[in-house]
Design an enzyme around this catalytic site. Structure first.
Site, PDB file in Angstrom:
ATOM      1  N   GLY A 153       0.962  -1.097  -0.027  1.00  0.00           N
ATOM      2  CA  GLY A 153      -0.031   0.052  -0.145  1.00  0.00           C
ATOM      3  C   GLY A 153       0.865   1.296   0.042  1.00  0.00           C
ATOM      4  O   GLY A 153       1.741   1.439   0.723  1.00  0.00           O
TER       5      GLY A 153
ATOM      6  N   ARG B  36       1.109  -5.121  -5.694  1.00  0.00           N
ATOM      7  CA  ARG B  36       1.186  -6.245  -4.840  1.00  0.00           C
ATOM      8  C   ARG B  36       1.403  -7.091  -6.095  1.00  0.00           C
ATOM      9  O   ARG B  36       0.778  -7.174  -7.026  1.00  0.00           O
ATOM     10  CB  ARG B  36      -0.143  -6.442  -4.137  1.00  0.00           C
ATOM     11  CG  ARG B  36      -0.047  -5.545  -3.067  1.00  0.00           C
ATOM     12  CD  ARG B  36      -1.166  -5.779  -2.022  1.00  0.00           C
ATOM     13  NE  ARG B  36      -1.190  -4.981  -1.074  1.00  0.00           N
ATOM     14  CZ  ARG B  36      -2.053  -3.788  -0.690  1.00  0.00           C
ATOM     15  NH1 ARG B  36      -2.868  -3.819  -1.832  1.00  0.00           N
ATOM     16  NH2 ARG B  36      -2.082  -3.100   0.265  1.00  0.00           N
TER      17      ARG B  36
ATOM     18  N   ASP C 188       6.196  -5.264   5.986  1.00  0.00           N
ATOM     19  CA  ASP C 188       6.887  -6.647   6.383  1.00  0.00           C
ATOM     20  C   ASP C 188       6.617  -7.383   5.265  1.00  0.00           C
ATOM     21  O   ASP C 188       7.515  -8.392   5.161  1.00  0.00           O
ATOM     22  CB  ASP C 188       6.110  -6.976   7.701  1.00  0.00           C
ATOM     23  CG  ASP C 188       6.865  -6.616   8.996  1.00  0.00           C
ATOM     24  OD1 ASP C 188       8.028  -6.119   8.871  1.00  0.00           O
ATOM     25  OD2 ASP C 188       6.272  -6.549  10.025  1.00  0.00           O
TER      26      ASP C 188
ATOM     27  N   THR D  45       4.377   2.358   5.401  1.00  0.00           N
ATOM     28  CA  THR D  45       2.823   2.007   5.550  1.00  0.00           C
ATOM     29  C   THR D  45       2.071   3.000   6.521  1.00  0.00           C
ATOM     30  O   THR D  45       2.467   3.173   7.579  1.00  0.00           O
ATOM     31  CB  THR D  45       2.748   0.320   6.042  1.00  0.00           C
ATOM     32  OG1 THR D  45       1.303   0.153   6.250  1.00  0.00           O
ATOM     33  CG2 THR D  45       3.593   0.000   6.960  1.00  0.00           C
TER      34      THR D  45
ATOM     35  N   ASP E 169      -0.165   2.008   8.305  1.00  0.00           N
ATOM     36  CA  ASP E 169      -0.631   1.286   9.493  1.00  0.00           C
ATOM     37  C   ASP E 169       0.217   1.181  10.630  1.00  0.00           C
ATOM     38  O   ASP E 169      -0.097   0.738  11.664  1.00  0.00           O
ATOM     39  CB  ASP E 169      -1.005  -0.324   9.003  1.00  0.00           C
ATOM     40  CG  ASP E 169      -2.320  -0.525   8.125  1.00  0.00           C
ATOM     41  OD1 ASP E 169      -2.937   0.487   8.020  1.00  0.00           O
ATOM     42  OD2 ASP E 169      -2.536  -1.410   7.461  1.00  0.00           O
TER      43      ASP E 169
ATOM     44  N   ASP F  51       2.478  -0.849  11.163  1.00  0.00           N
ATOM     45  CA  ASP F  51       2.504  -2.178  11.533  1.00  0.00           C
ATOM     46  C   ASP F  51       3.745  -3.044  11.188  1.00  0.00           C
ATOM     47  O   ASP F  51       3.735  -4.389  11.263  1.00  0.00           O
ATOM     48  CB  ASP F  51       1.250  -3.115  11.299  1.00  0.00           C
ATOM     49  CG  ASP F  51       1.110  -3.200   9.700  1.00  0.00           C
ATOM     50  OD1 ASP F  51       1.832  -2.432   9.142  1.00  0.00           O
ATOM     51  OD2 ASP F  51       0.275  -4.160   9.404  1.00  0.00           O
TER      52      ASP F  51
ATOM     53  N   ARG G 271      -5.926  -2.895   8.855  1.00  0.00           N
ATOM     54  CA  ARG G 271      -6.430  -4.703   8.494  1.00  0.00           C
ATOM     55  C   ARG G 271      -6.000  -5.364   9.627  1.00  0.00           C
ATOM     56  O   ARG G 271      -6.908  -6.388  10.093  1.00  0.00           O
ATOM     57  CB  ARG G 271      -5.931  -5.228   7.120  1.00  0.00           C
ATOM     58  CG  ARG G 271      -6.708  -6.168   6.640  1.00  0.00           C
ATOM     59  CD  ARG G 271      -6.684  -6.535   5.201  1.00  0.00           C
ATOM     60  NE  ARG G 271      -5.574  -5.760   4.432  1.00  0.00           N
ATOM     61  CZ  ARG G 271      -5.467  -5.781   3.166  1.00  0.00           C
ATOM     62  NH1 ARG G 271      -6.533  -6.174   2.493  1.00  0.00           N
ATOM     63  NH2 ARG G 271      -4.331  -5.184   2.635  1.00  0.00           N
TER      64      ARG G 271
HETATM   65  P1  ADP Z   1       3.396  -4.648   2.707  1.00  0.00           P
HETATM   66  O1  ADP Z   1       4.793  -4.655   2.268  1.00  0.00           O
HETATM   67  O2  ADP Z   1       2.695  -3.294   3.038  1.00  0.00           O
HETATM   68  O3  ADP Z   1       3.025  -5.509   4.188  1.00  0.00           O
HETATM   69  P2  ADP Z   1       2.158  -6.737   1.253  1.00  0.00           P
HETATM   70  O4  ADP Z   1       1.952  -7.800   2.307  1.00  0.00           O
HETATM   71  O5  ADP Z   1       0.771  -6.471   0.286  1.00  0.00           O
HETATM   72  O6  ADP Z   1       2.684  -5.264   1.962  1.00  0.00           O
HETATM   73  O7  ADP Z   1       3.431  -7.245   0.161  1.00  0.00           O
HETATM   74  C1  ADP Z   1       3.732  -6.212  -0.823  1.00  0.00           C
HETATM   75  C2  ADP Z   1       4.406  -7.354  -1.664  1.00  0.00           C
HETATM   76  O8  ADP Z   1       5.787  -7.939  -1.164  1.00  0.00           O
HETATM   77  C3  ADP Z   1       3.773  -8.485  -2.208  1.00  0.00           C
HETATM   78  O9  ADP Z   1       2.798  -8.363  -3.124  1.00  0.00           O
HETATM   79  C4  ADP Z   1       4.947  -9.590  -2.524  1.00  0.00           C
HETATM   80  O10 ADP Z   1       5.262  -9.133  -4.092  1.00  0.00           O
HETATM   81  C5  ADP Z   1       5.644  -9.354  -1.585  1.00  0.00           C
HETATM   82  N1  ADP Z   1       5.701 -10.332  -0.547  1.00  0.00           N
HETATM   83  C6  ADP Z   1       5.144 -10.374   0.552  1.00  0.00           C
HETATM   84  N2  ADP Z   1       4.802 -11.375   1.080  1.00  0.00           N
HETATM   85  C7  ADP Z   1       5.940 -11.977   0.767  1.00  0.00           C
HETATM   86  C8  ADP Z   1       6.750 -13.224   1.127  1.00  0.00           C
HETATM   87  N3  ADP Z   1       6.219 -13.970   2.186  1.00  0.00           N
HETATM   88  N4  ADP Z   1       7.849 -13.471   0.527  1.00  0.00           N
HETATM   89  C9  ADP Z   1       8.129 -12.871  -0.819  1.00  0.00           C
HETATM   90  N5  ADP Z   1       7.722 -11.708  -0.943  1.00  0.00           N
HETATM   91  C10 ADP Z   1       6.547 -11.318  -0.411  1.00  0.00           C
HETATM   92  O1  F6P Z   2      -2.002   0.592   3.497  1.00  0.00           O
HETATM   93  C1  F6P Z   2      -2.363  -0.402   4.477  1.00  0.00           C
HETATM   94  C2  F6P Z   2      -3.766  -0.553   4.229  1.00  0.00           C
HETATM   95  O2  F6P Z   2      -4.291   0.722   3.998  1.00  0.00           O
HETATM   96  C3  F6P Z   2      -4.545  -1.389   5.344  1.00  0.00           C
HETATM   97  O3  F6P Z   2      -5.000  -0.731   6.382  1.00  0.00           O
HETATM   98  C4  F6P Z   2      -5.900  -1.703   4.594  1.00  0.00           C
HETATM   99  O4  F6P Z   2      -6.626  -2.935   4.948  1.00  0.00           O
HETATM  100  C5  F6P Z   2      -5.200  -1.902   3.110  1.00  0.00           C
HETATM  101  O5  F6P Z   2      -3.982  -1.288   3.154  1.00  0.00           O
HETATM  102  C6  F6P Z   2      -6.127  -1.746   1.984  1.00  0.00           C
HETATM  103  O6  F6P Z   2      -5.526  -1.663   0.813  1.00  0.00           O
HETATM  104  P1  F6P Z   2      -6.184  -1.897  -0.589  1.00  0.00           P
HETATM  105  O7  F6P Z   2      -7.454  -1.133  -0.533  1.00  0.00           O
HETATM  106  O8  F6P Z   2      -4.772  -1.139  -1.486  1.00  0.00           O
HETATM  107  O9  F6P Z   2      -6.128  -3.258  -0.763  1.00  0.00           O
END
Ligand code: ADP
Ligand code: F6P
Length: 325
Positions: free
Chosen positions: A16, A77, A108, A130, A132, A134, A176
């Site tokens: 995000g 993503r 993360d 982010t 959040d 988090d 979330r």
């Molecule tokens: P955030 O970085 O905000 O936690 P996401 O969980 O959506 O957001 O992760 C962003 C991107 O990072 C994912 O679309 C994917 O490409 C990569 N990613 C997430 N989890 C993993 C994982 N367990 N291993 C490798 N890449 C990951």
């Molecule tokens: O950026 C974090 C966050 O805003 C969460 O709080 C929320 O659940 C999620 O992203 C929603 O993201 P999207 O609408 O892009 O899937």
């Protein structure tokens, strides 16, 4: 005597978007160029990396972005990056374009990708971005301060009308899996209750009975802040109406919380983190995350950082409850 090879680094934003990501990109680009490195801006996160969607950045590429929300590099993503084949393909792209390091701005999830790529020999540095807040290893993430200030502005407006009509407003905010936005905004907005995923919430005891007590002391309008991860906004509205008879309205703030011009705090921390990340890559150090810990910018091993735990401050939650009477 052989000349020292000029380093090339990449920068991407992932997951995000968050206000302040642009400030971090700017700091990475300007610091790297000042250190005589080349910088490739990678569009759309890991998706762009896999598809070679990148361009060379210069000092002017990052003009006029410091004050803008969103991310000039776009974000995405990318499910393919969760698979080993995807990470292997990304490694080959990095080798083909001669990347000596990569800065990944995200949460993360994005750091898990950065860890995987680092383990394949491409030095990656994570920067927490982010709204959040988090990211387990960091007390603070880029975007959080702007998001809570946005929520406060919005809820102050809701309060005007709620107060005029003697109503209860139940406001759902983002988060979330985490209640940081809800808790901080709840305190800053004077919410009668804050509902977060981390702490069990009994609607009858923690809200209805409290409202009934405060009604007797002359309070006549109420704000309740609910983190989206709890998924109880409608249930809470219905319970308030059924049990107190007070007209109740729900507002889901949604993506308005992700946009807007970053606060000064955001811009400063993002600039510090971007600068720090490039200093690590300059020394040939990878597989680290740059984080904010006890008012200082420090770095941790990504694996170690991903194994850390963080939760909302129970004292802050207690304060939120104690002073909303
Ligand atoms: P955030 O970085 O905000 O936690 P996401 O969980 O959506 O957001 O992760 C962003 C991107 O990072 C994912 O679309 C994917 O490409 C990569 N990613 C997430 N989890 C993993 C994982 N367990 N291993 C490798 N890449 C990951
Ligand atoms: O950026 C974090 C966050 O805003 C969460 O709080 C929320 O659940 C999620 O992203 C929603 O993201 P999207 O609408 O892009 O899937």
């Amino acid at each position: 005597m052989s000349e020292k090879k000029q380093k090339t680094i990449g920068v991407l934003t992932s997951g995000g978007d968050a206000p302040g990501m642009n400030a971090a990109i700017r700091a990475v680009v300007r610091t790297a160029i000042a250190k005589d490195m080349r910088v490739l801006g990678i569009r759309h996160g890991y998706h762009g990396l896999l598809n070679g969607d990148m361009f060379e950045m210069n000092l002017r590429s990052v003009c006029d972005i410091l004050q803008r929300g969103g991310t000039m590099l776009f974000t995405a993503r990318c499910p393919e990056f969760r698979e080993d084949a995807g990470v292997e393909k990304a490694k080959q792209v990095c080798l083909n374009v001669g990347l000596d390091g990569l800065v990944v701005i995200g949460g993360d999830g994005s750091f898990r990708g950065a860890r995987d790529l680092s383990l394949k020999g491409i030095p990656c540095i994570g920067i927490p971005g982010t709204i959040d807040n988090d990211v387990a290893s960091s007390d603070y993430t880029i975007g959080f301060d702007t998001a809570i200030n946005t929520v406060v502005q919005m809820v102050d407006r809701i309060r005007d009308t709620s107060q005029s009509h003697d109503r209860c407003s139940v406001v759902e905010v983002m988060g979330r899996h985490a209640g940081y936005i809800a808790l901080h905004a709840g305190i800053a907005c004077g919410a009668v209750a804050v509902v977060v995923p981390e702490i069990p919430f009994d609607i009858q005891k923690d809200l209805i009975e409290k409202m009934q007590r405060t009604l007797k002391t002359g309070k006549h309008h109420f704000i309740v802040i609910v983190a989206e991860g709890v998924n109880r906004t409608d249930e809470i509205c219905q319970a308030v109406m059924d049990c107190t008879g007070i007209a109740t309205r729900a507002t889901v703030l949604g993506h308005v919380q992700r946009g807007g011009s970053p606060t000064a705090r955001e811009r400063v921390v993002a600039s510090q983190m971007g600068h720090y990340a490039v200093e690590l890559l300059e020394k040939g150090i990878g597989n680290r995350v740059v984080v904010y810990k006890k008012d200082e910018i420090v770095d941790y091993d990504i694996l170690e950082a991903l194994n850390m735990q963080k939760t909302i401050d129970p004292n802050l939650y207690q304060i939120a409850n104690d002073i909303s009477l």
